[in-house]
Design an enzyme around this catalytic site. Structure first.
Site, short mmCIF file in Angstrom:
data_model
loop_
_atom_site.label_atom_id
_atom_site.label_comp_id
_atom_site.label_asym_id
_atom_site.label_seq_id
_atom_site.Cartn_x
_atom_site.Cartn_y
_atom_site.Cartn_z
N ASP A 1 45.02 38.42 27.96
CA ASP A 1 45.14 37.58 29.17
C ASP A 1 43.99 36.62 28.95
OD1 ASP A 1 45.84 36.51 31.35
OD2 ASP A 1 45.92 38.12 32.76
N ASP A 2 44.25 35.36 28.98
CA ASP A 2 43.13 34.16 28.77
C ASP A 2 42.01 34.27 27.67
OD1 ASP A 2 44.43 33.80 31.39
OD2 ASP A 2 42.76 33.79 32.44
N CYS B 1 49.68 32.18 33.35
CA CYS B 1 50.09 33.26 33.08
C CYS B 1 51.52 33.54 33.36
CB CYS B 1 49.63 34.39 33.91
SG CYS B 1 47.63 34.47 33.95
N ARG C 1 54.57 34.31 30.26
CA ARG C 1 55.07 35.75 30.02
C ARG C 1 56.59 35.56 30.07
NH1 ARG C 1 50.60 39.28 30.87
NH2 ARG C 1 48.88 37.84 30.82
N LYS D 1 49.98 44.27 32.56
CA LYS D 1 50.17 42.97 33.32
C LYS D 1 51.64 42.47 33.39
CE LYS D 1 48.65 38.34 34.30
NZ LYS D 1 47.42 37.37 34.31
N HIS E 1 53.66 40.33 36.06
CA HIS E 1 53.34 38.82 36.64
C HIS E 1 54.65 38.02 36.56
CE1 HIS E 1 50.04 35.79 37.57
NE2 HIS E 1 50.83 36.07 38.65
N SER F 1 47.91 39.38 38.35
CA SER F 1 46.65 38.98 37.51
C SER F 1 45.63 40.05 38.31
CB SER F 1 46.29 37.58 37.92
OG SER F 1 47.07 36.88 37.09
N HIS G 1 40.91 38.56 31.27
CA HIS G 1 40.87 37.42 32.50
C HIS G 1 39.84 37.98 33.63
CE1 HIS G 1 42.94 35.91 36.11
NE2 HIS G 1 44.07 35.38 35.70
N ASP H 1 48.10 35.18 26.22
CA ASP H 1 49.22 34.48 27.01
C ASP H 1 48.85 32.90 27.45
OD1 ASP H 1 46.95 34.76 28.80
OD2 ASP H 1 48.46 34.88 30.50
N ASN H 2 47.41 32.61 27.38
CA ASN H 2 47.14 31.20 27.38
C ASN H 2 45.72 31.07 27.03
OD1 ASN H 2 47.44 32.14 30.70
ND2 ASN H 2 45.40 31.78 29.82
N LYS I 1 42.76 26.69 29.36
CA LYS I 1 43.92 27.54 30.24
C LYS I 1 44.26 26.53 31.25
CE LYS I 1 44.60 30.83 34.00
NZ LYS I 1 44.10 32.29 34.17
MG MG Z 1 46.51 34.29 31.35
#
Ligand code: MG
Length: 479
Positions: free
Chosen positions: A43-44, A83, A87, A140, A142, A165, A245, A297-298, A318
């Site tokens: 994540d991130d 996010c 996803r 996660k 989301h 998150s 994240h 994811d980003n 992001k």
């Molecule tokens: Mg993310």
């Protein structure tokens, strides 16, 4: 004489079996046992945050080795720069603008959001269930935290994780601290008690606040347990780490160990746990029968300064439609199957949907537009990637389009600023020559702009926008 004939017959039988038996066994194994799929999703994590993608001080020996044994992709994209829509794209193989999991009002889902992934969307887990896969979502989610939207109602047999998150359900006293951005430089953001996020097993909350110091390890433990419990049937494990994240939390073993500071501790702990997944598959004899992919994811959350990651030489991060927001590290691993090497062709998380469904023998839904393409010839034979285009949306507005080496920006906007700028003609970059998107060459290449405009026209012809699933938020809490 009869005995002699029998002996000759037996000899020929053994000879025949000896010549062809191996091939037959391989064939029958291949038909009996399709690939398992494991998606490891950070994540991130930014494009520049792994050793093998050029980070000078974050040590990621297991991911580096995974890339050496498998394929390292350098032009791999997610479906959105934040996010929730990212996803949704991964799990449906569709641009979020089609399934409504993107919005110009709320960029992601919140704990009090009313909606989630629409029931009529067919997730990758639902696809693989059709071929008898055991399916687990760990980490996660989301895509909606009300019960009907949870993983167990979206094709997953099992769920263990934080449903959104790790910075949500923030219970710190913002007034006393002096506001949201001050919070991130205060001691309060170092405490798991500031984030009252639930840890769930299937549809039950089992811990609140979740102990985020041990969450990376526990997600991996759960995934390993699931794989070990389903080693005799094909399985799909979607292991979506909540980190790196912010807020950043590492276990005692990793805290204060990385030269990159806390962010490095967290990424190095993920790297270690990726190694545990690969070692488990190897020890179970399933490495050659499983495709593992690692991506994020980003892009990095740059406004978090030293606690955010790095997009390396890519522009921005992001929340933006510059390359740093949507291009991610991506490593495929499957010893003996994936042709090792560097892939500079274009790929996307949406392609995992189409590739894995196809490999499992499940047809792609034909009653809707699916944006994924089948990457298996690239993965197994090293053929050029069949993907030549990428669409960069922010909410339901198309900001940029890549066709081959060229990317046109029709709208630009800073990741977290409200102002946006429309460009006519669009800004144009050759992102193979200029990956940092520094040199606008629009004036020199009207013919390329016309070609990209034509791709946009065709895209718009088939576009039916989904209803905005992210805009409605009530006051109801998860429990
Ligand atoms: Mg993310």
């Amino acid at each position: 004489m009869i005995a002699l004939r029998t002996l000759l017959f037996l000899y020929l039988l053994i000879l025949f079996d000896g010549c062809t038996g191996t091939t037959n066994n391989e064939d029958s194994d291949a038909t009996k046992r399709p690939f398992n799929f494991v998606i490891l999703f950070a994540d991130d994590l930014g494009y520049g945050d792994l050793g093998v993608y050029g980070h000078p001080t974050i040590r990621t020996p297991r991911l580096d080795k995974m890339a050496g044994e498998g394929q390292k992709w350098t032009n791999f994209y997610v479906g959105a720069s934040v996010c929730t829509p990212s996803r949704a794209a991964l799990l449906t193989g569709r641009l979020p603008v089609r399934n409504g999991m993107t919005s110009r009002i709320n960029r992601v889902l919140f704990p009090d959001s009313d909606n989630g992934l629409p029931a009529e969307e067919i997730t990758l887990a639902e696809q693989l269930k059709k071929a008898g896969y055991a399916t687990a979502c760990v980490g996660k989610w989301h895509l909606g935290s009300k019960e009907q939207y949870l993983p167990t109602n979206n094709g997953f047999d099992y769920y263990y994780g934080i449903p959104y998150s790790n910075d949500m359900d923030n219970v710190a006293d913002m007034k006393a601290i002096g506001g949201y951005m001050k919070f991130w430089s205060s001691e309060a953001h170092r405490s798991i008690n500031s984030f009252n996020v639930p840890l769930m097993r299937n549809t039950e909350v089992i811990e609140r606040p979740a102990n985020q110091h041990t969450i990376t390890k526990r997600y991996t433990d759960e995934s390993i347990k699931f794989m070990a419990g389903h080693k005799s049937s094909p399985f799909f494990v979607y292991l979506a780490y909540n980190l790196p994240h912010v807020p950043l939390f590492a276990s005692e073993t990793f805290e204060d160990t990385s030269p990159r500071g806390l962010y490095g501790d967290v990424v190095e702990e993920i790297d270690y746990n990726v190694g545990r997944v690969l070692d488990t598959l190897t020890a179970m004899g399933l490495a050659e029968n499983t495709i593992v992919v690692f991506t994020s994811d980003n892009g990095p959350w740059l406004i978090m300064n030293q606690e955010g990651g790095s997009a390396g030489l890519l522009r921005n991060g992001k929340g933006s439609t510059w390359e740093g927001g949507m291009r991610e590290p991506c490593i495929f691993w499957s010893p003996g199957n994936i042709k090792p090497g560097l892939v500079t062709g274009i790929g996307s998380t949406m392609d995992l949907y189409t590739t894995f469904s196809t490999l499992a023998g499940v047809p792609i839904p034909n009653d809707r537009v699916v944006d994924g393409v089948d990457l298996s010839a690239t993965l197994f034979k090293g053929d050029p990637s069949p993907r030549n285009e990428m669409f960069y949306y922010r909410g339901d507005w198309l900001y940029a389009v890549r066709v081959g080496d060229y990317k046109a920006h029709y709208i630009t906007q800073e990741a977290y600023e409200p102002e946006f700028t429309r460009h006519d003609p669009p800004e144009l970059y050759n992102i193979s020559v200029d990956p940092s998107e520094k040199f606008d060459i629009a004036a020199d290449h009207p013919e390329i702009i016309e070609q990209i405009n034509e791709v946009v026209r065709k895209h718009n012809e088939k576009l039916i926008k989904g209803l905005d699933m992210l805009k409605d938020r009530g006051n109801q809490k998860l429990n």
